[in-house]
Design a protein around this motif. Sequence first.
Motif, mmCIF file in Angstrom:
data_model
loop_
_atom_site.group_PDB
_atom_site.id
_atom_site.type_symbol
_atom_site.label_atom_id
_atom_site.label_comp_id
_atom_site.label_asym_id
_atom_site.label_seq_id
_atom_site.Cartn_x
_atom_site.Cartn_y
_atom_site.Cartn_z
ATOM 1 N N ASN A 70 8.411 4.895 -9.949
ATOM 2 C CA ASN A 70 6.944 4.932 -10.156
ATOM 3 C C ASN A 70 6.228 3.677 -9.586
ATOM 4 O OD1 ASN A 70 6.903 7.250 -12.099
ATOM 5 N ND2 ASN A 70 8.224 5.893 -13.406
ATOM 6 N N PHE A 71 5.068 4.047 -8.943
ATOM 7 C CA PHE A 71 4.319 2.927 -8.531
ATOM 8 C C PHE A 71 2.772 2.676 -9.186
ATOM 9 C CE2 PHE A 71 6.546 4.112 -4.532
ATOM 10 C CZ PHE A 71 7.473 2.907 -4.360
ATOM 11 N N SER A 72 2.439 1.512 -9.164
ATOM 12 C CA SER A 72 1.261 1.402 -9.920
ATOM 13 C C SER A 72 0.602 0.007 -9.288
ATOM 14 C CB SER A 72 1.249 1.119 -11.368
ATOM 15 O OG SER A 72 1.910 -0.068 -11.583
ATOM 16 N N SER A 73 -0.623 -0.107 -9.191
ATOM 17 C CA SER A 73 -1.311 -1.218 -8.662
ATOM 18 C C SER A 73 -1.911 -2.124 -9.718
ATOM 19 C CB SER A 73 -2.576 -0.696 -7.687
ATOM 20 O OG SER A 73 -3.676 0.178 -8.428
ATOM 21 N N HIS B 245 0.949 -1.310 -0.011
ATOM 22 C CA HIS B 245 -0.204 -0.069 0.181
ATOM 23 C C HIS B 245 0.955 1.195 -0.096
ATOM 24 C CE1 HIS B 245 -3.257 -2.616 0.999
ATOM 25 N NE2 HIS B 245 -2.557 -3.180 1.998
ATOM 26 N N CYS B 246 0.374 2.212 -0.645
ATOM 27 C CA CYS B 246 0.899 3.549 -0.443
ATOM 28 C C CYS B 246 1.081 4.046 0.904
ATOM 29 C CB CYS B 246 0.338 4.455 -1.387
ATOM 30 S SG CYS B 246 0.228 4.184 -3.097
ATOM 31 N N TYR B 247 2.072 4.725 1.208
ATOM 32 C CA TYR B 247 2.181 5.306 2.306
ATOM 33 C C TYR B 247 2.540 6.644 2.525
ATOM 34 C CZ TYR B 247 4.558 5.641 6.997
ATOM 35 O OH TYR B 247 5.181 6.259 8.292
ATOM 36 N N SER C 240 8.286 7.735 -4.032
ATOM 37 C CA SER C 240 8.129 7.637 -5.488
ATOM 38 C C SER C 240 8.571 9.101 -6.021
ATOM 39 C CB SER C 240 6.622 7.431 -6.055
ATOM 40 O OG SER C 240 5.628 8.632 -5.395
ATOM 41 N N HIS D 226 0.835 11.092 -6.027
ATOM 42 C CA HIS D 226 -0.220 10.304 -5.617
ATOM 43 C C HIS D 226 -0.194 9.210 -4.915
ATOM 44 C CE1 HIS D 226 -4.173 8.479 -5.994
ATOM 45 N NE2 HIS D 226 -3.568 7.328 -6.533
ATOM 46 N N CYS D 227 1.102 8.575 -5.056
ATOM 47 C CA CYS D 227 1.507 7.666 -3.942
ATOM 48 C C CYS D 227 2.874 7.892 -3.471
ATOM 49 C CB CYS D 227 1.475 6.218 -4.805
ATOM 50 S SG CYS D 227 2.039 4.896 -3.777
ATOM 51 N N SER E 151 4.915 7.126 -0.913
ATOM 52 C CA SER E 151 5.956 5.923 -0.707
ATOM 53 C C SER E 151 5.388 4.685 -0.479
ATOM 54 C CB SER E 151 6.830 6.518 0.232
ATOM 55 O OG SER E 151 6.129 6.443 1.623
ATOM 56 N N VAL E 152 6.110 3.582 -0.577
ATOM 57 C CA VAL E 152 5.760 2.472 0.136
ATOM 58 C C VAL E 152 6.775 2.007 1.128
ATOM 59 C CG1 VAL E 152 5.439 -0.314 -0.510
ATOM 60 C CG2 VAL E 152 4.736 1.729 -2.159
#
Length: 625
Positions: A622-625, A499-501, A603, A513-514, A516-517
């Motif tokens: 870059n993060f994506s779900s 999950h994004c943190y 990110s 938007h996200c 960090s993780v």
Amino acid sequence: MAKSHTFLIFTNFLIAYLFILGCARDVPTNSYNTLGHGDATPIGSNFTFLCDPKRASDLVKQMTLSEKVLQLGNTNRGVPRLGLPKYEWWSEALHGVSNVGPGTFFDDLVPSSTSFPTVITSAASFNESLWKTIGQAVSTEARAMYNLGRAGLTYWSPNINVDVEGTEDFKDLNSRPLKVSSCCKHYAAYDVDNWKSIVRESYDARVAEQDMVETFLRPFEMCIKEGDVSSIMCSYNRVNGIPTCADPKLLNQTIRRDWDLHGPQYTSLGKKDICSDEHVELAREAAREGTVLLKNIDQTLPLDANNFKTLAVIGPHANATAAMIGNYAGVPCKIVTPLDALSAYGEVDYKVGCGEMKCRNDSLIFPAMQAAEKADATIIVAGIDLSIEAERGLDISFAKANKKIGAILWVGYPGEKGGLAIADVIFGKYNPGGRLHMLPMTSMPLRPVDSLGYPGRTYKFFNGSTVFPFAYGLSYTKLNYTLKSAMRSTHIKLNKFQHCYGIKYRKESHIPHCPSVRIDDMDCKEKINFQVEVKNAGDRDGSEVVVVYSKPLEGIEATHIKQVIGFQRVFVPAGGSKKVKFVLNVCNSLRVVDYNAYSVLPSGGHTIIIGDDIISFPVHVNFSS
């Protein structure tokens, strides 16, 4: 001529215990256990060092209270009725086998051991392979002394100090000794000793959890996970009110459960492996690689022995012996002083100048001045030693600014062959390539506090002025960098458990938007790949230390300025070039530690910096779900 060819050599001879133990994986049952002073006792067939927690627990249960008490401290008295022999845990081997602890001693059978440069000098080499080779050599001699009944198997080395090593990313200097049991100390936040009236036994280090996770615990984690040490020594101080030797979180949770402490393997060696020609030459090479050239006006150095035939060698350290090997030292094989080594290059006029480090008697200065006036070159070997060091730095801004001082070398505590290394560098047999790795000690907090005028601590956070910056060092040749290839982005697809943190940004900053993780939630298999070409544009062979930093995104609050994520020392012949490839883990290289002491991967656009801002390029996460 003498006035225009005066230079300085700064040295740093110039410039109740509780252990958390791992289990040795493979120790022969006929090993010998040494209490010290020649008392070697065979271990019976009913007792081995093999890792068996249940067996160890059962053994302790069979002891009486008085028998348990006799096993506390560094000298274990043993329990003969249970087949448990006596044992002395305390031996030292920080930069060579030492007789500081009672577990090791020298006599006619083993009169000495190789004294390598102290780690303050070895670290300046920025050469991981050198550190490993030194560690293996020291452990070889330690194991040989054990086999000869002159030492134990457990060594309380290496020492970890955030300010001396300069970065959490330095590898353990004596990592993977293989032949004896090593111990990292002092755990944790133990970085002040006899500094500003602080007494280590009563000092309470007030440390934010963010700083503990990011900086003070990280080197010990590397000692266990990468250095494969078999024990950790807790420190004398308290941390946030709790004695480190009585802190269940630090000792049980962190070391045993989170880091999985275990131990090394052992082997057999003998007297021929102590003070061998190979080890003595390694001590000389280590001192040369750790030498840092700080100043060199108009190519004052190296000297040509054909043109500089008379030398004025001045200073209390010019004829140094014990001062060269620093503390935690044993009996060296054979010391070569700077005076001895320089005498091979010409006629030397030696004048002490000052009788002791504080130079309270100036009656010896005038003869030194007379010697300097007559000589072709004047070499001043000066600085501090253990009598006045006390965790303090040395301000050499006067020497940097003085135009009459043509060159400055820093050599730390260069070990028994330090004199030869100094002469090798001065007369051009060796081109220096060491780098500084220290910044001034300020206080326990790492991050700067602008409202209080506090500049922070270590190269990662310090925002004050310095005489020379972190990783500074000159060469006798000119070396240029070219970025040949680089990966500039990485895409990480999050699964349903990731999950994004949120992390704190300054108000005016753009928040992704996200943001960090958390790294604990990630596999962290992604890599950063890039290649740098180092070209030697000069007429001398030389070594170059390629230091790589990462810089976090702009706007993240209370994070580091930059951090070392990799370095390599490479040899480049005159007119030649060398391609240096880096493959670095994304999580380890780009992570930050937030206010809640969580390690996270932010990110957005990070920056990779090579050298002193010689080359930089962005890496986008870059993060994506």
